[in-house]
Write a protein that holds these residues in place. Structure first.
Motif, PDB file in Angstrom:
ATOM      1  N   LEU A 113      -5.874  -0.871  -2.034  1.00 28.80           N
ATOM      2  CA  LEU A 113      -5.911   0.385  -3.079  1.00 28.80           C
ATOM      3  C   LEU A 113      -7.099   1.551  -2.715  1.00 28.80           C
ATOM      4  O   LEU A 113      -7.021   2.688  -3.122  1.00 28.80           O
ATOM      5  CB  LEU A 113      -6.113   0.004  -4.289  1.00 28.80           C
ATOM      6  CG  LEU A 113      -4.882  -0.684  -4.825  1.00 28.80           C
ATOM      7  CD1 LEU A 113      -5.048  -1.085  -6.194  1.00 28.80           C
ATOM      8  CD2 LEU A 113      -3.493  -0.066  -4.795  1.00 28.80           C
ATOM      9  N   ARG A 128       0.829  -1.183  -0.131  1.00 29.00           N
ATOM     10  CA  ARG A 128      -0.160   0.009   0.035  1.00 29.00           C
ATOM     11  C   ARG A 128       0.827   1.300   0.024  1.00 29.00           C
ATOM     12  O   ARG A 128       0.511   2.151  -0.704  1.00 29.00           O
ATOM     13  CB  ARG A 128      -0.933  -0.037   1.118  1.00 29.00           C
ATOM     14  CG  ARG A 128      -1.796   1.204   1.353  1.00 29.00           C
ATOM     15  CD  ARG A 128      -2.927   0.838   2.334  1.00 29.00           C
ATOM     16  NE  ARG A 128      -3.787   1.909   2.853  1.00 29.00           N
ATOM     17  CZ  ARG A 128      -4.682   2.589   1.924  1.00 29.00           C
ATOM     18  NH1 ARG A 128      -4.955   2.144   0.787  1.00 29.00           N
ATOM     19  NH2 ARG A 128      -5.384   3.848   2.442  1.00 29.00           N
ATOM     20  N   GLY A 167      -3.671  -7.570  -8.383  1.00 30.05           N
ATOM     21  CA  GLY A 167      -4.988  -7.592  -8.787  1.00 30.05           C
ATOM     22  C   GLY A 167      -5.737  -8.868  -9.267  1.00 30.05           C
ATOM     23  O   GLY A 167      -6.655  -9.131  -9.137  1.00 30.05           O
ATOM     24  N   ALA A 208       2.008   1.568  -3.242  1.00 25.10           N
ATOM     25  CA  ALA A 208       0.907   2.344  -4.147  1.00 25.10           C
ATOM     26  C   ALA A 208       0.892   3.888  -3.916  1.00 25.10           C
ATOM     27  O   ALA A 208       0.276   4.636  -4.762  1.00 25.10           O
ATOM     28  CB  ALA A 208      -0.434   1.399  -4.011  1.00 25.10           C
ATOM     29  N   TRP A 220       2.560  -0.509 -13.314  1.00 25.24           N
ATOM     30  CA  TRP A 220       1.249  -0.935 -13.707  1.00 25.24           C
ATOM     31  C   TRP A 220       1.445  -2.615 -13.335  1.00 25.24           C
ATOM     32  O   TRP A 220       0.529  -3.298 -12.842  1.00 25.24           O
ATOM     33  CB  TRP A 220       0.768  -0.577 -14.955  1.00 25.24           C
ATOM     34  CG  TRP A 220      -0.200  -1.585 -15.510  1.00 25.24           C
ATOM     35  CD1 TRP A 220      -0.098  -2.366 -16.510  1.00 25.24           C
ATOM     36  CD2 TRP A 220      -1.462  -1.970 -15.108  1.00 25.24           C
ATOM     37  NE1 TRP A 220      -1.210  -3.309 -16.686  1.00 25.24           N
ATOM     38  CE2 TRP A 220      -2.205  -2.800 -15.873  1.00 25.24           C
ATOM     39  CE3 TRP A 220      -2.295  -1.371 -13.840  1.00 25.24           C
ATOM     40  CZ2 TRP A 220      -3.474  -3.140 -15.653  1.00 25.24           C
ATOM     41  CZ3 TRP A 220      -3.624  -1.589 -13.573  1.00 25.24           C
ATOM     42  CH2 TRP A 220      -4.013  -2.645 -14.502  1.00 25.24           C
ATOM     43  N   ASN A 279       2.925  -4.340 -11.097  1.00 26.36           N
ATOM     44  CA  ASN A 279       2.680  -4.669  -9.712  1.00 26.36           C
ATOM     45  C   ASN A 279       1.130  -4.853  -9.397  1.00 26.36           C
ATOM     46  O   ASN A 279       0.549  -5.520  -8.820  1.00 26.36           O
ATOM     47  CB  ASN A 279       3.670  -4.031  -8.895  1.00 26.36           C
ATOM     48  CG  ASN A 279       4.921  -4.386  -8.968  1.00 26.36           C
ATOM     49  OD1 ASN A 279       5.312  -5.289  -8.903  1.00 26.36           O
ATOM     50  ND2 ASN A 279       5.751  -3.065  -9.294  1.00 26.36           N
ATOM     51  N   ILE A 280       0.495  -3.685 -10.056  1.00 26.40           N
ATOM     52  CA  ILE A 280      -0.772  -3.604  -9.581  1.00 26.40           C
ATOM     53  C   ILE A 280      -1.817  -4.535 -10.253  1.00 26.40           C
ATOM     54  O   ILE A 280      -2.723  -5.345  -9.789  1.00 26.40           O
ATOM     55  CB  ILE A 280      -1.231  -2.045  -9.950  1.00 26.40           C
ATOM     56  CG1 ILE A 280      -0.538  -0.892  -9.382  1.00 26.40           C
ATOM     57  CG2 ILE A 280      -3.067  -1.814  -9.990  1.00 26.40           C
ATOM     58  CD1 ILE A 280      -0.804  -0.702  -7.927  1.00 26.40           C
ATOM     59  N   TRP A 281      -1.382  -4.885 -11.616  1.00 22.44           N
ATOM     60  CA  TRP A 281      -1.815  -5.735 -12.267  1.00 22.44           C
ATOM     61  C   TRP A 281      -1.688  -7.255 -11.732  1.00 22.44           C
ATOM     62  O   TRP A 281      -2.755  -8.020 -11.735  1.00 22.44           O
ATOM     63  CB  TRP A 281      -1.308  -5.702 -13.673  1.00 22.44           C
ATOM     64  CG  TRP A 281      -1.932  -6.953 -14.621  1.00 22.44           C
ATOM     65  CD1 TRP A 281      -2.792  -6.752 -15.430  1.00 22.44           C
ATOM     66  CD2 TRP A 281      -0.965  -8.268 -15.057  1.00 22.44           C
ATOM     67  NE1 TRP A 281      -2.848  -8.235 -16.223  1.00 22.44           N
ATOM     68  CE2 TRP A 281      -1.710  -8.850 -16.072  1.00 22.44           C
ATOM     69  CE3 TRP A 281       0.191  -8.607 -14.351  1.00 22.44           C
ATOM     70  CZ2 TRP A 281      -1.465 -10.148 -16.364  1.00 22.44           C
ATOM     71  CZ3 TRP A 281       0.569 -10.119 -14.985  1.00 22.44           C
ATOM     72  CH2 TRP A 281      -0.280 -10.688 -15.989  1.00 22.44           C
ATOM     73  N   VAL A 297      -4.899   6.245  -8.180  1.00 18.90           N
ATOM     74  CA  VAL A 297      -4.166   5.029  -8.739  1.00 18.90           C
ATOM     75  C   VAL A 297      -5.468   3.992  -9.350  1.00 18.90           C
ATOM     76  O   VAL A 297      -5.220   3.566 -10.322  1.00 18.90           O
ATOM     77  CB  VAL A 297      -3.728   4.021  -7.616  1.00 18.90           C
ATOM     78  CG1 VAL A 297      -3.294   2.604  -7.809  1.00 18.90           C
ATOM     79  CG2 VAL A 297      -2.412   4.856  -6.815  1.00 18.90           C
ATOM     80  N   THR A 329      -6.153  -6.559  -2.803  1.00 17.37           N
ATOM     81  CA  THR A 329      -5.805  -5.446  -3.676  1.00 17.37           C
ATOM     82  C   THR A 329      -6.612  -4.409  -3.602  1.00 17.37           C
ATOM     83  O   THR A 329      -6.345  -3.437  -3.354  1.00 17.37           O
ATOM     84  CB  THR A 329      -5.436  -6.197  -5.047  1.00 17.37           C
ATOM     85  OG1 THR A 329      -4.510  -7.102  -5.040  1.00 17.37           O
ATOM     86  CG2 THR A 329      -4.810  -4.846  -6.000  1.00 17.37           C
ATOM     87  N   SER A 359      -5.381   2.971 -13.108  1.00 18.90           N
ATOM     88  CA  SER A 359      -5.440   1.404 -13.430  1.00 18.90           C
ATOM     89  C   SER A 359      -6.436   1.143 -14.613  1.00 18.90           C
ATOM     90  O   SER A 359      -6.112   0.313 -15.461  1.00 18.90           O
ATOM     91  CB  SER A 359      -5.952   0.589 -12.223  1.00 18.90           C
ATOM     92  OG  SER A 359      -4.875   0.809 -11.337  1.00 18.90           O
TER      93      SER A 359
END
Ligand SMILES: N[C@@H](CCC(=O)N[C@@H](CS)C(=O)NCC(=O)O)C(=O)O
Length: 307
Positions: free
Chosen positions: A199, A152, A188, A155, A181, A183-185, A205, A195, A209
């Protein structure tokens, strides 16, 4: 301006690979057309390692008889060969390395700590071989509360980076966006509920995304590994970068060398030095399956030694 069409570009990857997603999205930003070779997510990779000389990480990029190891150099080479639209600006490369190392190392235990029991034994054994350390879902589960705060926090760096601009790279999406992206992908798609919680309260963010996802992957066409090996065999390597005479290694073109990653997946690649620069290492190698190829790695994150 019309987008370039790098149809000669082959990405050896698998769908669930986050580092591959970074390159796929970068190709999406470029509006590129490219070839896809799907590879296994564990060893052995018999149609890949003849190209790389032993490197086994994912993805690997191939353009004819030029082989690129590591997404850092893939993105740089894509930008060099297909400069429009521009995707590199400001501190993008430093952001890329932060995303690859610091944020990724928070995402991995977060994901595998939660998925623990569902991870196949063969995958665990393979990742132990990759990292040289135990792959211990129980230890990762114990680390989840700490990793959650770290993820977090990373992020929140993205949130701050979007405070005064639509993309991390500025007015247009670029390398910093593709790298963050990834890492978020990755989080997620593997642990969606966790996730979403991590977030929450980071509206930029979340909005970014959506826009990252909408960039797509460009125009992808499948090819077999055997076809890709044939392409390498039929091609000659392109002109390499000039060797840097001030290179601190003191190694000269023509020297027998070994190159390896400095973090994990450190399988050595042997060859003859073609050029070392502050940004890249190029070595030449011969392989019965592919003939003469040039293998390119980044400089930062890789060890170059006489050998
Ligand atoms: N620094 C490397 C890291 C690549 C990496 O860690 N890839 C993961 C998959 S996303 C991997 O190789 N896992 C083992 C495998 O695919 O065999 C890069 O930027 O390409």
């Amino acid at each position: 301006m019309t987008a370039p069409a790098p149809t000669d570009l082959i990405l050896h990857h698998y769908e669930t690979s986050p580092f591959s997603e970074k390159v796929r999205v970068h190709l999406g930003i470029k509006g590129a057309s490219w070839r896809s070779v799907l590879i296994p997510n564990i060893m052995p990779k018999p149609e890949l390692t003849p190209l790389t000389g032993g490197y086994r990480r994912t993805p690997v990029m191939q353009i004819g008889a030029d082989i690129y190891l590591d997404t850092q150099i893939m993105l740089a080479e894509i930008e060099r060969r297909w400069p429009s639209p521009r995707t590199v600006s400001g501190p993008d490369w430093a952001v890329n390395l932060w995303a690859d190392r610091l944020m990724f190392q928070a995402a991995v235990p977060l994901i595998f700590g939660e998925l623990g029991a569902h991870v196949p034994e063969a995958f665990i054994k393979d990742r132990e071989q990759l990292s040289g350390r135990p792959f211990d879902p129980a230890a990762m589960a114990a680390a989840v509360p700490y990793m959650a705060t770290q993820f977090r926090g990373h992020a929140a760096f993205i949130e701050a980076g979007l405070a005064d601009r639509p993309w991390l790279s500025g007015n247009r999406p670029g390398v910093a966006d593709a790298a963050a992206w990834m890492n978020i992908w990755f989080a997620g798609r593997n642990v969606p509920e966790t996730t979403a919680k991590l977030l929450a309260g980071l509206p930029r963010v979340l909005d970014w995304s959506e826009r990252m996802r909408a960039l797509g992957h460009g125009d992808r066409t499948e090819m077999t590994g055997a076809e890709a090996l044939g392409i390498a065999r039929a091609a000659e390597p392109a002109a390499a970068p000039d060797h840097d005479p001030a290179d601190p290694s003191g190694l000269q073109p023509g020297a027998a060398v070994v190159v390896m990653a400095d973090d994990y997946g450190r399988d050595p690649v042997r060859g003859v030095l073609v050029a070392a620069t502050p940004r890249s290492i190029t070595l030449a190698r011969e392989d019965a399956a592919v003939g003469r190829v040039h293998v390119h790695t980044p400089r930062v994150g890789y060890v170059l030694m006489a050998g």
